[in-house]
Scaffold this active site. Sequence first.
Site, mmCIF file in Angstrom:
data_model
loop_
_atom_site.group_PDB
_atom_site.id
_atom_site.type_symbol
_atom_site.label_atom_id
_atom_site.label_comp_id
_atom_site.label_asym_id
_atom_site.label_seq_id
_atom_site.Cartn_x
_atom_site.Cartn_y
_atom_site.Cartn_z
ATOM 1 N N SER A 14 0.634 -1.340 0.072
ATOM 2 C CA SER A 14 -0.158 -0.021 -0.144
ATOM 3 C C SER A 14 0.875 1.408 0.100
ATOM 4 C CB SER A 14 -0.729 -0.172 1.091
ATOM 5 O OG SER A 14 -0.216 -0.165 2.379
ATOM 6 N N ALA A 17 2.795 2.671 -5.442
ATOM 7 C CA ALA A 17 2.544 1.829 -6.598
ATOM 8 C C ALA A 17 1.423 1.080 -6.347
ATOM 9 C CB ALA A 17 3.876 0.854 -6.784
ATOM 10 N N THR A 44 6.569 5.266 0.880
ATOM 11 C CA THR A 44 5.673 6.484 0.444
ATOM 12 C C THR A 44 5.482 7.541 1.331
ATOM 13 O OG1 THR A 44 4.990 5.124 -1.187
ATOM 14 C CG2 THR A 44 3.734 7.116 -0.841
ATOM 15 N N ALA A 47 8.332 9.721 2.392
ATOM 16 C CA ALA A 47 8.861 10.568 1.358
ATOM 17 C C ALA A 47 8.903 12.050 1.580
ATOM 18 C CB ALA A 47 8.673 10.305 0.039
ATOM 19 N N GLY A 49 11.248 14.880 -0.153
ATOM 20 C CA GLY A 49 11.622 16.042 -1.203
ATOM 21 C C GLY A 49 10.426 16.199 -2.313
ATOM 22 N N GLU A 115 16.828 19.663 -7.135
ATOM 23 C CA GLU A 115 17.651 18.599 -6.329
ATOM 24 C C GLU A 115 18.823 18.124 -6.880
ATOM 25 O OE1 GLU A 115 14.805 15.461 -5.064
ATOM 26 O OE2 GLU A 115 14.224 16.498 -3.186
ATOM 27 N N ASP A 209 10.574 -8.294 1.297
ATOM 28 C CA ASP A 209 10.015 -9.685 1.162
ATOM 29 C C ASP A 209 9.612 -9.928 -0.421
ATOM 30 O OD1 ASP A 209 9.686 -9.361 3.617
ATOM 31 O OD2 ASP A 209 7.562 -9.353 3.915
ATOM 32 N N HIS A 230 21.686 7.123 0.904
ATOM 33 C CA HIS A 230 21.503 8.611 0.949
ATOM 34 C C HIS A 230 22.616 9.260 1.802
ATOM 35 C CE1 HIS A 230 19.651 12.299 1.525
ATOM 36 N NE2 HIS A 230 18.643 12.189 0.757
ATOM 37 N N ARG A 276 24.497 11.540 -5.517
ATOM 38 C CA ARG A 276 24.276 10.891 -4.013
ATOM 39 C C ARG A 276 25.197 10.065 -3.855
ATOM 40 N NH1 ARG A 276 17.801 9.726 -3.302
ATOM 41 N NH2 ARG A 276 17.289 12.131 -2.987
ATOM 42 N N HIS A 334 19.155 3.601 1.290
ATOM 43 C CA HIS A 334 17.832 4.628 0.991
ATOM 44 C C HIS A 334 16.903 3.739 -0.100
ATOM 45 C CE1 HIS A 334 15.704 7.927 0.840
ATOM 46 N NE2 HIS A 334 15.893 8.469 -0.203
ATOM 47 N N GLU A 358 9.117 0.277 -6.308
ATOM 48 C CA GLU A 358 10.498 -0.037 -5.783
ATOM 49 C C GLU A 358 10.791 -1.566 -6.125
ATOM 50 O OE1 GLU A 358 12.030 2.055 -2.505
ATOM 51 O OE2 GLU A 358 13.688 0.900 -2.256
ATOM 52 N N ARG A 369 19.444 5.971 -9.206
ATOM 53 C CA ARG A 369 18.179 6.674 -9.407
ATOM 54 C C ARG A 369 18.424 8.229 -8.975
ATOM 55 N NH1 ARG A 369 13.892 8.235 -5.093
ATOM 56 N NH2 ARG A 369 15.620 8.415 -3.683
ATOM 57 N N LEU A 375 8.767 8.202 -6.833
ATOM 58 C CA LEU A 375 7.379 8.444 -6.589
ATOM 59 C C LEU A 375 6.849 8.278 -7.936
ATOM 60 C CD1 LEU A 375 6.983 11.031 -3.511
ATOM 61 C CD2 LEU A 375 6.606 8.537 -3.614
HETATM 62 C C1 LIG Z 1 12.647 8.520 4.240
HETATM 63 C C2 LIG Z 1 12.569 8.644 2.489
HETATM 64 C C3 LIG Z 1 12.364 9.472 1.713
HETATM 65 C C4 LIG Z 1 12.112 9.457 0.420
HETATM 66 N N1 LIG Z 1 12.072 10.812 -0.377
HETATM 67 C C5 LIG Z 1 11.605 10.558 -1.748
HETATM 68 C C6 LIG Z 1 11.240 11.646 -2.366
HETATM 69 O O1 LIG Z 1 11.235 12.755 -1.869
HETATM 70 N N2 LIG Z 1 11.099 11.380 -3.495
HETATM 71 C C7 LIG Z 1 10.841 10.335 -4.263
HETATM 72 O O2 LIG Z 1 10.655 10.327 -5.386
HETATM 73 N N3 LIG Z 1 11.148 9.158 -3.409
HETATM 74 C C8 LIG Z 1 11.531 9.107 -2.229
HETATM 75 N N4 LIG Z 1 11.798 8.114 -1.563
HETATM 76 C C9 LIG Z 1 11.684 6.762 -2.139
HETATM 77 C C10 LIG Z 1 10.051 6.423 -2.326
HETATM 78 O O3 LIG Z 1 9.537 6.898 -1.228
HETATM 79 C C11 LIG Z 1 9.877 4.966 -2.491
HETATM 80 O O4 LIG Z 1 10.886 4.344 -3.282
HETATM 81 C C12 LIG Z 1 8.554 4.703 -2.985
HETATM 82 O O5 LIG Z 1 7.586 5.504 -2.143
HETATM 83 C C13 LIG Z 1 8.534 3.404 -3.028
HETATM 84 O O6 LIG Z 1 6.805 3.089 -3.262
HETATM 85 P P1 LIG Z 1 6.202 1.556 -3.340
HETATM 86 O O7 LIG Z 1 4.924 1.591 -3.491
HETATM 87 O O8 LIG Z 1 6.967 0.827 -4.338
HETATM 88 O O9 LIG Z 1 6.746 0.893 -1.931
HETATM 89 P P2 LIG Z 1 6.277 1.364 -0.332
HETATM 90 O O10 LIG Z 1 6.021 2.721 -0.480
HETATM 91 O O11 LIG Z 1 7.505 0.846 0.324
HETATM 92 O O12 LIG Z 1 5.089 0.398 0.000
HETATM 93 C C14 LIG Z 1 5.270 -1.253 -0.069
HETATM 94 C C15 LIG Z 1 4.066 -1.420 0.633
HETATM 95 O O13 LIG Z 1 4.307 -2.997 0.632
HETATM 96 C C16 LIG Z 1 4.088 -3.721 1.741
HETATM 97 N N5 LIG Z 1 4.317 -4.916 1.930
HETATM 98 C C17 LIG Z 1 5.964 -5.456 1.898
HETATM 99 N N6 LIG Z 1 5.948 -6.646 2.160
HETATM 100 C C18 LIG Z 1 4.601 -7.095 2.276
HETATM 101 C C19 LIG Z 1 4.339 -8.340 2.485
HETATM 102 N N7 LIG Z 1 5.267 -9.485 2.299
HETATM 103 N N8 LIG Z 1 3.033 -8.622 2.429
HETATM 104 C C20 LIG Z 1 2.049 -7.635 2.298
HETATM 105 N N9 LIG Z 1 2.493 -6.277 2.210
HETATM 106 C C21 LIG Z 1 3.820 -6.137 2.228
HETATM 107 C C22 LIG Z 1 4.457 -2.613 2.644
HETATM 108 O O14 LIG Z 1 3.727 -2.585 4.231
HETATM 109 C C23 LIG Z 1 4.048 -1.436 2.119
HETATM 110 O O15 LIG Z 1 2.540 -1.012 2.436
HETATM 111 C C24 LIG Z 1 12.012 8.111 -0.287
HETATM 112 C C25 LIG Z 1 12.144 7.080 0.664
HETATM 113 C C26 LIG Z 1 12.489 7.128 2.026
HETATM 114 C C27 LIG Z 1 12.423 5.919 2.997
#
Ligand SMILES: Cc1cc2nc3c(=O)[nH]c(=O)nc-3n(C[C@H](O)[C@H](O)[C@H](O)COP(=O)(O)OP(=O)(O)OC[C@H]3O[C@@H](n4cnc5c(N)ncnc54)[C@H](O)[C@@H]3O)c2cc1C
Length: 503
Positions: A14, A17, A44, A47, A49, A115, A209, A230, A276, A334, A358, A369, A375
């Site tokens: 959640s 993506a 997410t 995040a 920036g 950035e 996972d 980072h 970075r 990061h 991701e 990246r 995002l």
């Molecule tokens: C502190 C921080 C700051 C950032 N700042 C930026 C920014 O400014 N701009 C930018 O573009 N990117 C930024 N990033 C990177 C960006 O946030 C992430 O790459 C992006 O949000 C990933 O989105 P996602 O939907 O792929 O995964 P996530 O947002 O990590 O979501 C993954 C989901 O999968 C669930 N999950 C995992 N394993 C399982 C399982 N086995 N069973 C069920 N559910 C599971 C998790 O609970 C979570 O809900 C930042 C990251 C961090 C940590």
Amino acid sequence: MPERVRTRYLVVGSGVAGLHTAWRASESGDVLVLTKRSLFDSATAYAQGGIAAALGAGDSPKLHRQDTLAAGAALCDAAAVAVLVEEGPARVNELHAAGAKFDLDPSGKFKLGREAAHSRHRIVHAHGDQTGAEVARTLIARVTESERVQVFERARVLDLIIEGERCCGVRASVAGQPVDIIADATVLATGGCGQVFRYTTNPVVATGDGYAIAHRAGVRLADMEFVQFHPTALDTRENPLQLISEAVRGEGAILVNEAGVRFMPKRHRLAELAPRDIVAREIFRERAGGRCVYLDATKLGRGFTRRFPGIYAVCRARGVDPVKELIPVTPAAHYMMGGIVTDLVGRSSIPRLYACGEVSRTGVHGANRLASNSLLEGLVFAERVARDLATTPELPEPPRKRKWRVPVLTDRGAAQVAADDVRSVLWDYAGIARTAKGLHTCLERLDAIEERLPEGATEEANMVDTARLIAEAALLRSESRGGHYRSDFPRSKRKWRGRHIEW
Ligand SMILES: Cc1cc2nc3c(=O)[nH]c(=O)nc-3n(C[C@H](O)[C@H](O)[C@H](O)COP(=O)(O)OP(=O)(O)OC[C@H]3O[C@@H](n4cnc5c(N)ncnc54)[C@H](O)[C@@H]3O)c2cc1C
């Protein structure tokens, strides 16, 4: 909870993506979202920036493309990058129209930040430095208001169900109960794996996972050696560490060591705004030499509180006042550039299995990246996945029923020790500076940790598997490129240009 649940589309995760996929896919069918903790637990939501998109005057997808390819160090997929930069602006505008309160200038246009390694101002942000939380809030609202989306929180996927060489859904522990979720199409959006490193900005759910689950099922993965560190996380003993966004350096903050020496201008022409990996490595080098490193943002004065209200609050809560004091920083794991190999609509190597966000390797990041492109990648490729899902025919026959139990963790303490050991071993031997000797040690130690894993330690087993994928790839790639740095091979080699390590 029934032992078997049937849905048209299954989305695991959640973050941006998973939520975007669920929202848009619900226009063509029923969706079930599974998430490990609550809907809001994701990278997410952390995040800061923002989201990169060519929306400003004087900017263009072409310029964004150039910057993305330059960061990716000859390993990007040009077609995927073209999709990202060309479709990005539309996705950001849609999210805005869907309720995301991005920061606007007085004329109502996006206020665009800049950035590192971006040649233009193109970072859309919300509430200064809380962009991710705003994106998550907006998408959660869209998903939860939809009658066609069902959500199971505290539902952890353990494995894929593969039958007849296609994915038919997943095995999940839902509130501790074993449930087979059968779907016409399954989307892994499980995010990254920062938690396999001792220092990370990633939330505790980011245990890798998705990579481990996919690998066990024989799904094609690539580029796992490319981890982005980072440069500036707030140096405390917490897990995760709090991020001090690059945007702070973008606004003029500088890096100094404990002797008060500003070291970056001598190491790179862009000084603190160098890529970075370079800034992270230089901070690592200072620290390895026994010198603490600080971010000096004092010249921003009270403006810091307005531009970075979230970071200001985080620092103050830990006893640091960035307006008057130096901020202690350390590099931290990061972002994972590698992952499940997908095509341009998110299809993996196994029929009916998609990946986005991701956990996927679309090819947009290559070896490194560009800040704020993730995002964007989540939005752009989730949209493509959602559209393609609509073309999936119904499963001709559901998989056979098999009795199984959720493995029960027999020793929580031992599992915690194993997780901490993985984190230390990866940081020490497969972190910012790697060598063949260190990586061999890393792999031996991972084998030993695996042997000591207590029964039922499924999440820790995923950490070991993911850690091994990173270390194996890092050992094979006998060069330095992008986020992967080998101190025994400090230069890029022509023979590795454009070559990917795949499983
Ligand atoms: C502190 C921080 C700051 C950032 N700042 C930026 C920014 O400014 N701009 C930018 O573009 N990117 C930024 N990033 C990177 C960006 O946030 C992430 O790459 C992006 O949000 C990933 O989105 P996602 O939907 O792929 O995964 P996530 O947002 O990590 O979501 C993954 C989901 O999968 C669930 N999950 C995992 N394993 C399982 C399982 N086995 N069973 C069920 N559910 C599971 C998790 O609970 C979570 O809900 C930042 C990251 C961090 C940590």
